[in-house]
Design a protein around this motif. Sequence first.
Motif, PDB file in Angstrom:
ATOM      1  N   GLU A   1     -39.350  18.824  59.289  1.00 38.88           N
ATOM      2  CA  GLU A   1     -39.973  18.254  60.479  1.00 38.88           C
ATOM      3  C   GLU A   1     -39.839  16.736  60.439  1.00 38.88           C
ATOM      4  O   GLU A   1     -39.735  16.135  59.374  1.00 38.88           O
ATOM      5  N   ASP A   2     -39.880  16.119  61.617  1.00 36.29           N
ATOM      6  CA  ASP A   2     -39.912  14.667  61.694  1.00 36.29           C
ATOM      7  C   ASP A   2     -41.364  14.207  61.639  1.00 36.29           C
ATOM      8  O   ASP A   2     -42.278  14.914  62.077  1.00 36.29           O
ATOM      9  N   VAL A   3     -41.562  13.021  61.104  1.00 38.89           N
ATOM     10  CA  VAL A   3     -42.910  12.472  61.047  1.00 38.89           C
ATOM     11  C   VAL A   3     -42.861  10.989  61.395  1.00 38.89           C
ATOM     12  O   VAL A   3     -41.991  10.268  60.907  1.00 38.89           O
ATOM     13  N   THR A   4     -43.773  10.556  62.240  1.00 41.22           N
ATOM     14  CA  THR A   4     -43.837   9.151  62.651  1.00 41.22           C
ATOM     15  C   THR A   4     -45.155   8.549  62.208  1.00 41.22           C
ATOM     16  O   THR A   4     -46.227   9.098  62.496  1.00 41.22           O
ATOM     17  N   LEU A   5     -45.053   7.412  61.532  1.00 40.24           N
ATOM     18  CA  LEU A   5     -46.229   6.701  61.037  1.00 40.24           C
ATOM     19  C   LEU A   5     -46.442   5.467  61.914  1.00 40.24           C
ATOM     20  O   LEU A   5     -45.514   4.673  62.118  1.00 40.24           O
ATOM     21  N   ASP A   6     -47.656   5.327  62.399  1.00 40.79           N
ATOM     22  CA  ASP A   6     -47.952   4.213  63.293  1.00 40.79           C
ATOM     23  C   ASP A   6     -48.467   2.998  62.530  1.00 40.79           C
ATOM     24  O   ASP A   6     -49.193   3.130  61.541  1.00 40.79           O
ATOM     25  N   CYS A   7     -48.100   1.840  63.022  1.00 43.20           N
ATOM     26  CA  CYS A   7     -48.600   0.585  62.461  1.00 43.20           C
ATOM     27  C   CYS A   7     -48.801  -0.400  63.613  1.00 43.20           C
ATOM     28  O   CYS A   7     -47.850  -0.700  64.351  1.00 43.20           O
ATOM     29  N   VAL A   8     -50.000  -0.883  63.750  1.00 37.68           N
ATOM     30  CA  VAL A   8     -50.316  -1.890  64.761  1.00 37.68           C
ATOM     31  C   VAL A   8     -50.830  -3.127  64.040  1.00 37.68           C
ATOM     32  O   VAL A   8     -51.665  -3.024  63.151  1.00 37.68           O
TER      33      VAL A   8
ATOM     34  N   SER B   1     -47.279  -4.898  69.751  1.00 39.43           N
ATOM     35  CA  SER B   1     -47.635  -5.276  68.365  1.00 39.43           C
ATOM     36  C   SER B   1     -47.578  -4.066  67.446  1.00 39.43           C
ATOM     37  O   SER B   1     -48.514  -3.773  66.694  1.00 39.43           O
ATOM     38  N   SER B   2     -46.482  -3.351  67.527  1.00 33.89           N
ATOM     39  CA  SER B   2     -46.357  -2.152  66.703  1.00 33.89           C
ATOM     40  C   SER B   2     -45.050  -2.165  65.917  1.00 33.89           C
ATOM     41  O   SER B   2     -44.049  -2.742  66.354  1.00 33.89           O
TER      42      SER B   2
END
Lengths: 115, 119
Positions: free
Chosen positions: A17-24, A73-74
């Motif tokens: 699976e793909d996984v996306t990690l958020d950063c702001v 801002s990500s």
Amino acid sequence: AQKVTQAQTEISVVEKEDVTLDCVYETRDTTYYLFWYKQPPSGELVFLIRRNSFDEQNEISGRYSWNFQKSTSSFNFTITASQVVDSAVYFCALSEADSWGKLQFGAGTQVVVTP
Amino acid sequence: DVKVTQSSRYLVKRTGEKVFLECVQDMDHENMFWYRQDPGLGLRLIYFSYDVKMKEKGDIPEGYSVSREKKERFSLILESASTNQTSMYLCASSPLVRASGSLIDREQFFGPGTRLTVL
């Protein structure tokens, strides 16, 4: 005030699976640097990528890709076709101009990849 | 390859003891940093140094001091250890790079960490 926010505490996925990690992030500087680090179970932080504020080009390195958007801002990080070896804590960090390279880290996102 | 080593992986001390954590890097980096890592808080900067005998406070310096007598070595000192200093301590180094008079921030290289328990 928290300058780097990683809202996802833990993400669990099944292999491939793909996984996306958020950063702001938050800064008033026009010159700054953003980083991603990986901390596997062994504990040692491993550098993944560095991006300066004037370079909004997205980057791909193998199964890893990064999406930098100043407008929001990500600086998000995607792992494509995840593998068990991707299981780790991932940290996003910010350094501001003329700060001697001091990093401000987010709280980290634990990624768990199961077979 | 850059190598950052820390004197101990695990350390157990008693309240009130003086504790020394040592960090050595072999890449001639000017900058060195001490962080502590706690669950849910990420890494927080305790102290950093950009040159021999130079030190600057980070975000959480209370209860800690540092020493940098040689370029390759950066020591973190807990003058009187307390239970709330139980944590993972990470050392890092990075080069000092300038371009057109401005500092260019480069990635930091981290040591394996010292897990300190204060009883």
